[in-house]
Design a protein around this motif. Structure first.
Motif, PDB file in Angstrom:
ATOM      1  N   ASP A 128       0.862  -1.178   0.000  1.00  0.00           N
ATOM      2  CA  ASP A 128       0.000   0.000   0.000  1.00  0.00           C
ATOM      3  C   ASP A 128       0.904   1.236   0.000  1.00  0.00           C
ATOM      4  OD1 ASP A 128      -1.957   1.893   0.368  1.00  0.00           O
ATOM      5  OD2 ASP A 128      -2.266   1.445   2.494  1.00  0.00           O
ATOM      6  N   GLY A 129       1.086   1.818  -1.180  1.00  0.00           N
ATOM      7  CA  GLY A 129       1.980   2.969  -1.286  1.00  0.00           C
ATOM      8  C   GLY A 129       1.963   3.519  -2.697  1.00  0.00           C
ATOM      9  N   THR A 130       2.932   4.354  -3.008  1.00  0.00           N
ATOM     10  CA  THR A 130       2.993   4.998  -4.325  1.00  0.00           C
ATOM     11  C   THR A 130       4.338   4.712  -4.979  1.00  0.00           C
ATOM     12  OG1 THR A 130       1.574   6.771  -3.500  1.00  0.00           O
ATOM     13  CG2 THR A 130       2.766   7.205  -5.539  1.00  0.00           C
ATOM     14  N   LEU A 131       4.279   4.418  -6.275  1.00  0.00           N
ATOM     15  CA  LEU A 131       5.490   4.209  -7.062  1.00  0.00           C
ATOM     16  C   LEU A 131       5.825   5.511  -7.811  1.00  0.00           C
ATOM     17  CD1 LEU A 131       7.491   1.925  -7.920  1.00  0.00           C
ATOM     18  CD2 LEU A 131       5.992   1.532  -9.892  1.00  0.00           C
ATOM     19  N   TYR A 132       7.101   5.843  -7.841  1.00  0.00           N
ATOM     20  CA  TYR A 132       7.575   7.066  -8.505  1.00  0.00           C
ATOM     21  C   TYR A 132       8.692   6.701  -9.493  1.00  0.00           C
ATOM     22  CZ  TYR A 132       5.578   9.526  -4.394  1.00  0.00           C
ATOM     23  OH  TYR A 132       4.755  10.012  -3.413  1.00  0.00           O
ATOM     24  N   VAL A 133       8.896   7.583 -10.489  1.00  0.00           N
ATOM     25  CA  VAL A 133      10.087   7.486 -11.350  1.00  0.00           C
ATOM     26  C   VAL A 133      10.887   8.769 -11.210  1.00  0.00           C
ATOM     27  CG1 VAL A 133       9.540   5.853 -13.191  1.00  0.00           C
ATOM     28  CG2 VAL A 133       8.627   8.180 -13.279  1.00  0.00           C
ATOM     29  N   ALA A 134      12.190   8.658 -11.491  1.00  0.00           N
ATOM     30  CA  ALA A 134      13.081   9.805 -11.301  1.00  0.00           C
ATOM     31  C   ALA A 134      13.185  10.646 -12.567  1.00  0.00           C
ATOM     32  CB  ALA A 134      14.472   9.335 -10.897  1.00  0.00           C
ATOM     33  N   LYS A 135      13.153  11.975 -12.347  1.00  0.00           N
ATOM     34  CA  LYS A 135      13.448  12.919 -13.420  1.00  0.00           C
ATOM     35  C   LYS A 135      14.651  13.740 -12.974  1.00  0.00           C
ATOM     36  CE  LYS A 135      11.194  16.301 -16.404  1.00  0.00           C
ATOM     37  NZ  LYS A 135      11.783  17.624 -16.119  1.00  0.00           N
ATOM     38  N   PHE A 136      15.725  13.669 -13.772  1.00  0.00           N
ATOM     39  CA  PHE A 136      16.946  14.418 -13.474  1.00  0.00           C
ATOM     40  C   PHE A 136      16.993  15.644 -14.370  1.00  0.00           C
ATOM     41  CE2 PHE A 136      19.400  11.433 -10.816  1.00  0.00           C
ATOM     42  CZ  PHE A 136      18.669  10.267 -10.999  1.00  0.00           C
ATOM     43  N   ASN A 137      17.120  16.816 -13.784  1.00  0.00           N
ATOM     44  CA  ASN A 137      17.184  18.058 -14.560  1.00  0.00           C
ATOM     45  C   ASN A 137      18.631  18.460 -14.809  1.00  0.00           C
ATOM     46  OD1 ASN A 137      14.324  18.278 -14.431  1.00  0.00           O
ATOM     47  ND2 ASN A 137      14.519  19.098 -12.350  1.00  0.00           N
ATOM     48  N   ASP A 138      18.834  19.237 -15.890  1.00  0.00           N
ATOM     49  CA  ASP A 138      20.191  19.671 -16.247  1.00  0.00           C
ATOM     50  C   ASP A 138      20.817  20.589 -15.201  1.00  0.00           C
ATOM     51  OD1 ASP A 138      19.810  18.224 -18.483  1.00  0.00           O
ATOM     52  OD2 ASP A 138      19.885  19.902 -19.900  1.00  0.00           O
ATOM     53  N   ASP A 139      19.986  21.246 -14.400  1.00  0.00           N
ATOM     54  CA  ASP A 139      20.547  22.155 -13.386  1.00  0.00           C
ATOM     55  C   ASP A 139      20.911  21.412 -12.107  1.00  0.00           C
ATOM     56  OD1 ASP A 139      18.138  21.576 -12.227  1.00  0.00           O
ATOM     57  OD2 ASP A 139      17.436  23.648 -12.099  1.00  0.00           O
ATOM     58  N   MET A 140      20.975  20.095 -12.195  1.00  0.00           N
ATOM     59  CA  MET A 140      21.398  19.229 -11.093  1.00  0.00           C
ATOM     60  C   MET A 140      20.358  19.162  -9.971  1.00  0.00           C
ATOM     61  SD  MET A 140      25.379  19.637 -11.553  1.00  0.00           S
ATOM     62  CE  MET A 140      25.359  17.893 -11.517  1.00  0.00           C
TER      63      MET A 140
END
Ligand code: FEO
Ligand code: CA
Ligand code: CA
Ligand code: CA
Length: 620
Positions: free
Chosen positions: A378-390
């Motif tokens: 019972d929870g939430t799945l996330y994906v990572a987004k990496f931005n160019d500004d670190m």
């Protein structure tokens, strides 16, 4: 594919051969694109100044961590190209358990150097191709849970089979040599040994009965003819990395499950099957002898694999649980930590070129001694987004953000991740959390098809045709694994400074003395040092000249320094790492060795080895 030529390839490499992609073509353009990133990355890669990208506000605990981080306690070793293990002066090693070694006394005669393991004892011995593992202390016993990722069919089957099973018995033999082994180990006069006939000793294979929980359990996507309710899958497969829950159970991670399925007749090539690389012929011809693996008969069976599966090593009668809430993809490992408010957080990589990095956050909180119900369902799945500004952010995968049902999101997590704009990564392998501060590392092993329009370079994956790999790290906002924002940098870009003077030469903490390629397994020792294992090109030629065999290195997160600690036998990768409870012995996995290691005669035997200091001091 000529199966004979693939004996010493890792399963990841085999999967690449199955789906070859064109390498980058215009080398000048490749270099130019990579160099244009140099200015951007320069600050992060020049260590000493590296931490400045986090801003002074992020470094609240850094001083403590720096004080606690130990200097290397060993003299780094050189490369090796032989069929042996090498460790620093003052250290020793010996095998703890080898492929085919008995777990029960009635199987002591099972192993033969000529024929391997007979079918009738194949579920009573240690499996092949050791990978992720964890140790447990329970009621005065020390238990070790170990993955057996895949099988070298050509060394398990009679020579006449030429690596392809010819009947159902040969399929069963291969199934039994994979999965998970739980065994008791104990320290005696001759060091750490397997305890024969321990009531804890157990094999979990492609046939073991399991259950599923979480939102996708019981859904139409996971129902089959054999399991109309979609709640009771059988087997865990391609068990790669692992993880340990805070409450003392084992997480085994199902990686290249796609390769086990094939079709004997027509089947519908859905978007899901294509994205997960499922179709055509199974690697081990299971589908010819077992309808469960035949896409034309059981199109939903692949949806029951590719999960994180929880096993209680302290209860040999327990039923393993596949946790659908953690998403279905090619799971490398599962690194569990806790958010500031007590919620459970699991970081996970999807090892495929261009796939994503994931985070699961439970809805419930946990503290020592409290019930664990629902924490992994019972929870939430996330994906990572990496931005160019670190900077970076975790993007929630929900019906609102993706337009998909929750069952579809979890079963086809890759499709969901694409919908929200996740950052495509260079094959996320192990994730490791620093025990001394809120900071996490992921090995991005390599990516032969990075570059071009389909998979352009991006900030954390800045090199086209990336044959060396890099390690990205991030610090969650507010020093809280539950926060949705983070800042990131690259801890190291592997490379060859003897061959290249551009970005392919690697970051400043890569030298002629510590070169390596394809970082993969990773774990932190309790003193805050990052142990890095490699699964790469061990030809020691061309772009890889000077790197030698696969190896294990130790990195200092504060200074960026990296030193070589162990070299594997030629042909092998180093994968899997855990420690004895007193931290005086490290257990290290040696997978798909070449030659006849370690016995010196007969078939090569994947093994877990013990490594310790001659003076008896702790090493981890
Ligand atoms: Fe099983 Fe991606 O390593
Ligand atoms: Ca492997
Ligand atoms: Ca791996
Ligand atoms: Ca690998």
């Amino acid at each position: 594919m000529d199966i004979k030529s693939t004996v010493r390839l890792s399963f990841d490499e085999l999967d690449e051969l199955r789906d070859p992609r064109p390498a980058g073509s215009d080398f000048d353009r490749v270099v130019e694109a990579a160099i244009s990133r140099r200015g951007f990355l320069g600050g992060t890669l020049a260590f000493g100044s590296g931490a400045m990208v986090f801003g002074s506000g992020m470094l609240g605990s850094a001083g403590t961590a720096r004080a606690q981080a130990a200097a290397f306690a060993f003299a780094p070793i050189g490369i090796a190209t032989d069929f042996d293990i090498h460790v620093p002066q003052g250290y020793r090693w010996q095998p703890l358990v080898k492929w085919g070694q008995a777990l029960f006394s009635d199987a002591e005669a099972a192993w033969s150097p000529e024929t391997g393991v007979p079918l009738d004892m194949s579920d009573r011995v240690f499996g092949e191709n050791t990978d992720g593992m964890e140790t447990y202390e329970h009621d005065g016993h020390v238990l070790l849970a170990v993955n057996s990722e895949y099988v070298n069919s050509e060394v398990n089957l009679p020579a006449e089979a030429e690596g392809i099973p010819r009947n159902a018995d040969e399929v069963t033999l291969l199934k039994n040599m994979q999965g998970v082994t739980v065994m008791e180990i104990a320290q005696g006069e001759n060091g750490w040994q397997v305890v024969l006939d321990s009531p804890y000793n157990r094999r979990i294979t492609h046939e073991t009965q399991m259950v599923m929980d979480g939102p996708a359990a019981g859904s139409d996507l996971v129902r089959t003819n054999a399991d109309a309710d979609g709640m009771s899958p059988k087997g865990t497969m391609n068990n790669c990395g692992a993880g340990k829950t805070l409450w003392g159970t084992y997480l085994t991670c199902e990686e290249n499950f796609n390769t086990y399925f094939g079709a004997t007749g027509p089947f519908e090539e859905t978007e899901g099957l294509v994205r997960y690389g499922i179709g055509g012929e199974g690697r081990y011809a299971y589908e010819k002898f077992d309808p469960r693996f035949d896409l034309s008969q059981e199109p939903n069976e692949p949806n029951r694999h590719g999960w994180v599966t929880e096993i209680d090593p302290t209860d040999p009668d327990s039923t393993p649980v596949k946790h659908t809430a953690l998403g279905r993809f090619k799971h490398e490992n599962a690194e569990m930590v806790q958010a500031a408010d007590g919620r459970i957080v699991v970081y996970m990589g999807d090892d495929e070129r261009g796939e994503f990095l994931y985070r699961y956050v439970s809805n419930g909180t946990w503290a020592e001694g409290q019930p664990t119900d629902g924490l992994l369902s019972d929870g939430t799945l996330y994906v990572a987004k990496f931005n160019d500004d670190m900077s970076g952010e975790w993007l929630a995968l929900t019906p609102e953000t993706t337009g998909m049902s929750i069952e579809e999101i979890l079963v086809h997590a890759r499709l969901a991740g694409s919908k929200v704009g996740a950052t495509s990564m260079d094959r996320p392998e192990w994730v490791a959390a620093n025990p001394l501060r809120v900071e996490v590392y992921c090995a991005l092993t390599n990516n032969s098809k990075r570059g071009g329009d389909k998979m352009p370079v991006n900030a954390p994956n800045p090199r086209e045709t990336n044959e060396y790999g890099q390690i990205v790290r991030w610090r969650p906002a507010d020093e809280d694994h539950g926060a949705d924002g983070f800042t990131w940098d690259l801890y190291v870009m592997a490379g060859n400074p003897e061959v290249y003077e551009n970005v392919y030469g690697g970051s400043d903490n890569v030298t002629a003395g510590n070169m390596f390629n394809s970082p993969d397994g990773m774990a932190f020792s309790s003193d805050g040092m990052l142990w890095i294992q490699t699964d790469g090109d061990d030809s020691n030629e061309g772009d890889f000249a000077g790197m030698g065999n696969n190896q294990m290195l130790i990195g200092n997160p504060e200074t960026g320094e990296i030193a070589r600690f162990l070299t594997a036998p030629n042909g092998a990768e180093v994968t899997g790492l855990t420690w004895s409870p007193d931290r005086k012995v490290a257990f290290v996995g040696i997978q798909h060795p070449g030659g006849s290691w370690p016995d010196g005669a007969g078939k090569p035997r994947s093994s877990v080895i013990a490594v310790w200091r001659e003076d008896g001091a702790t090493i981890g």
